[in-house]
Design a protein around this motif. Sequence first.
Motif, short mmCIF file in Angstrom:
data_model
loop_
_atom_site.label_atom_id
_atom_site.label_comp_id
_atom_site.label_asym_id
_atom_site.label_seq_id
_atom_site.Cartn_x
_atom_site.Cartn_y
_atom_site.Cartn_z
N ARG A 323 0.83 -1.20 0.00
CA ARG A 323 0.00 0.00 0.00
C ARG A 323 0.87 1.26 0.00
N PHE A 324 0.24 2.41 -0.28
CA PHE A 324 0.81 3.76 -0.14
C PHE A 324 2.11 3.91 -0.94
N CYS A 325 2.17 3.29 -2.11
CA CYS A 325 3.39 3.38 -2.92
C CYS A 325 3.24 4.45 -3.99
N PHE A 326 4.38 5.04 -4.38
CA PHE A 326 4.43 5.98 -5.50
C PHE A 326 5.79 5.83 -6.17
N GLU A 327 5.86 6.34 -7.43
CA GLU A 327 7.05 6.12 -8.22
C GLU A 327 7.51 7.44 -8.84
N VAL A 328 8.83 7.67 -8.77
CA VAL A 328 9.44 8.82 -9.44
C VAL A 328 10.20 8.27 -10.64
N VAL A 329 9.81 8.74 -11.83
CA VAL A 329 10.34 8.18 -13.07
C VAL A 329 11.18 9.24 -13.78
#
Length: 768
Positions: A323-329
Amino acid sequence: MKITVDFEECLKDSPRFRATIEEVEGDVCELESKLDKLVKLCIGMIDAGKAYNAANKQFVNGIRELAQQSTRDEVIESSLTKFAESLQEMINYHTVCYHWHVKPDVLFFFFDLRKFKEAKKQFDKVSEEKEAALIKNAQAPRNKQHEVEEATNILTATRKCFRHIVLDYVLQINVLQSKRRSEILKSMLSFMYAHLTFFHQGYDLFSELQPLMKLLGGQLDQLVVDAAKEKRDMEQKHSTIQQKDFSNDDTKLEYNVDADNGIAMEGYLFKRASNAFKTWNRRWFSIQNNQLVYQKKFKDNPTVVVEDLRLCTVKHCEDIERRFCFEVVSPTKSCMMQADSEKLRQAWIKAVQNSIATAFRDKGDDGEKLDRKSSTSTGSLDSGGEPKERSLKGESALQKVLAITGNTCCCDCGQPDPRWASINLGITLCIQCSGIHRSLGVHFSKVRSLTLDTWEPELLKLMCELGNGAINQIYEARREELGARKPQPGDPRHEVEAYIKAKYVDRRFVRRPSDEELRDKVVSLSKQEKRLSSSSESKWQVVGCYLMFPPSSLTSLPSDSSEAAEPPPMAMPATLPPPSPCKEVVFYEPKEYSPGLQLYWASCARSLPDMAEALAHGAEVNWVNTEDDKRTPLIMAVQGGSLVTCEFLLQNAANVNQQDAQGRGPLHHATMLGHTGQVCLFLKRGANQNAADIDEKTPLTIAVEAANADIVTLLRLAKMNEEMREAEGPYSQSGDETYQDIFQDFTHMASNDPDKLNRYQQYDQQKP
C-alpha cells in the motif's frame, strides 16, 4: 667550639674519661639507628611521591580525554584544557622537587661513621694491651732485673701507642659531634628549600590561573540559572506537546520542511531495491536543490536518486501488493517508494510535483543561481578572504620565540628547551629561573608562560625583536672581566638566585658608558632617526609646524617595511581638511647627555636594543625632555611610528597618560599622526581618551576633524564599552565581546598587515 671529650683528660685515662667515652659511644650508636630509620622513611616517602604523581598523571589524562570529548562546548573544552595543563605543570614541579633535592642516599653523608668505628676498634685493642702491660709490669720480681727491664720497656712502648691512638679517637669523637649539627641542618634546609620552591611555583601558577577561575565562577552562576530556566522551558514544551491532539493530522510528525536551507521535504520512506529480490529498505529521503537524495545514516554521504527533477514525473502505484506506494520516473531509471500512510504519500507526491514545477520556473538561470549560492556561502565562511588570525598560544608562540638566536636555552643558566619568558626583558627562561624572576617583582621582570598563556601579536613581535643574545650582551657585558661564573643547569637555587639578582637588580655586569660614548650614541640615534624621516621626504612636505600632503598624489605615503605609520583612513570628505598640527622632530644639542636622553632618541629611532641598553644604564622610562616640550620616550615612540617600541615601553612601566607641555599624551599624538595601531594599543592599556590638551581638544575631537574613520570608531567603541560597564556594574559582560573582537582585528592588522590600515590608496582609486 665546644669540645665533647677533653684531650688532656684522655691522656690520664681517668674514670671520668672512660665514662665520657662510654656515653659518647652509646649516643653514636643511637644516632646510627635513627639515621638508618630516617633513610628508610625517606625512601618510602619518595616511593609514595612517585605513586602520587602517577595517579595524578592518570587524573590529568582523564581531564584531557573529557576535554577532547567536549569539543562542541568551547567553554568546557578550553577550561578543562587549561586546568589539565596547569595540573601537569604541578606534577612536573613535584617531580623536580623530589628527584632533584630529596635523594635516598643523601642522609648517608651526614657523618662518616666508618672512621669512627675503626678508631674505636684500635682504641679498644690498645686499651687491652696497655692493661696487660701494666699487669705484667706490676708482677715483675724485684730480684730478676732482666724481667723488670723487659716489662718496663713494654709498658713504655704501650703507653706511647695508647696516647697516640687515644688522641686520634678523641679527635674523631669531637669532629663527629661538631659536624653533626651542621650536616643535619644543611640536609634539612636543602629539603625544606625544595618544598619552598615547589609550593612557591604552585602558588605562582595558580595565581595566574585565578582570573580565569574567577571568570568561570561568575559564568557558572549564570549557567546554573540558565540551566534551570532551560529545564523549565523544556518541561513546559514537553507538557504542551504531550497534551496536543495530533489525531486529525498526525502525518506532519513524519516529515520535515526546512525552506531556509533549501529542503522542500524530508522524512523516512521505504525504497524498493533494483536487485533481483526487489527487497524493501527504509531510508531517510529529502528533496533539496531540485534533487531527490537518500541516506542510511546521518553521517553517510547522500545517495542521489534523481539529479534533475525537471526531467522526472511522479505517479501513484496501485498495481503492486504494498500500500501507499508511488514512483518517481526519470529518462534513465525509476524509483519505487512507499510511505507509511495515504496522507503521507499525498504529501510526498505534492512535494515532488512542486519541486518539479519550481525547477521548470528557474530553469533559465538555474546554474547561475547554484553558482551564486555556492559563492555566497563560501564568502560568508571566509569573511572577506581569510579567517581572522587570533592571538597565538601554546606551541605556535613557543616556536616563534625559540626561533630567535640564543632563545633555545635559558638566558640565565643555559637550561635547554625553556618554556617561560620575561616579557619586559624579551628573554626566555627555564622553570627554576622563572620562579626567581617572579620573586624579583614585576618592576624588574614580568614572567609569562610560552605554552599556557595567550600571546598578543605586538607582544610576540616584541619578544622576536630582542632575545637572549641581545639582552646578555647588555646585562653580561662585564661578567668575564669581573670573573663572575655563570650558573649551569642543575646548580643550587641559591647560587642561581644570587647571580640573577646581581645581573638584573644590582646590574653588576652592565658596562657603564663614558660621557663621550654616551654622546656618540645619542648623536648616532638622532642621525638614524633623521635618515628614517628623510626616506619619506619626497612623500611629505614640511610646512611650518604642519605635515602637509604633497599636491601630486595622495597615494604616496610614508611607511616602514615592518610597521607602517598609518595615515588617516579612506573616509575623506570632498575637500580634505588641513591635518592637525604636529611638531617636526629636530635634534638639538642638549645641555647634558644621560641614559634618559639615549632612551628618548632610541624610541624615536625604533631601536629596541638601544632602548634596552638605556634602561639597563638606569634610564627613567618616563624621562621628560625639558628642552623639547617635555616630551617622553613613549611620545617619541609614537613619532617614530613603531608599535613594538610603544609596547616595549609600556611593558617597562611607561605612563600611557603622561602629557607634554601642550597637554597632549601619547594617545593625542597617535591620533594626530593617524597611527591607528598605536591608538588601539593605548586604549587597551588604559589611556584616558577624555583628556584634553591646552586647546581643549580630546583625541576624539582631533580624529573627527581629520575625518579619520578608523580612529573615530575605536575611540567611540571604547567609550561606549566603558559607559556600558559603568552602567551595568563591574561584572557586566554587555558589549564586551564585540569590543574585544574589533580591537583584536585592529591589533592583528597593525602588527601583521599594516597596509590594510592604509585607506588612501583605496580612496585615490575611487576618485573620478
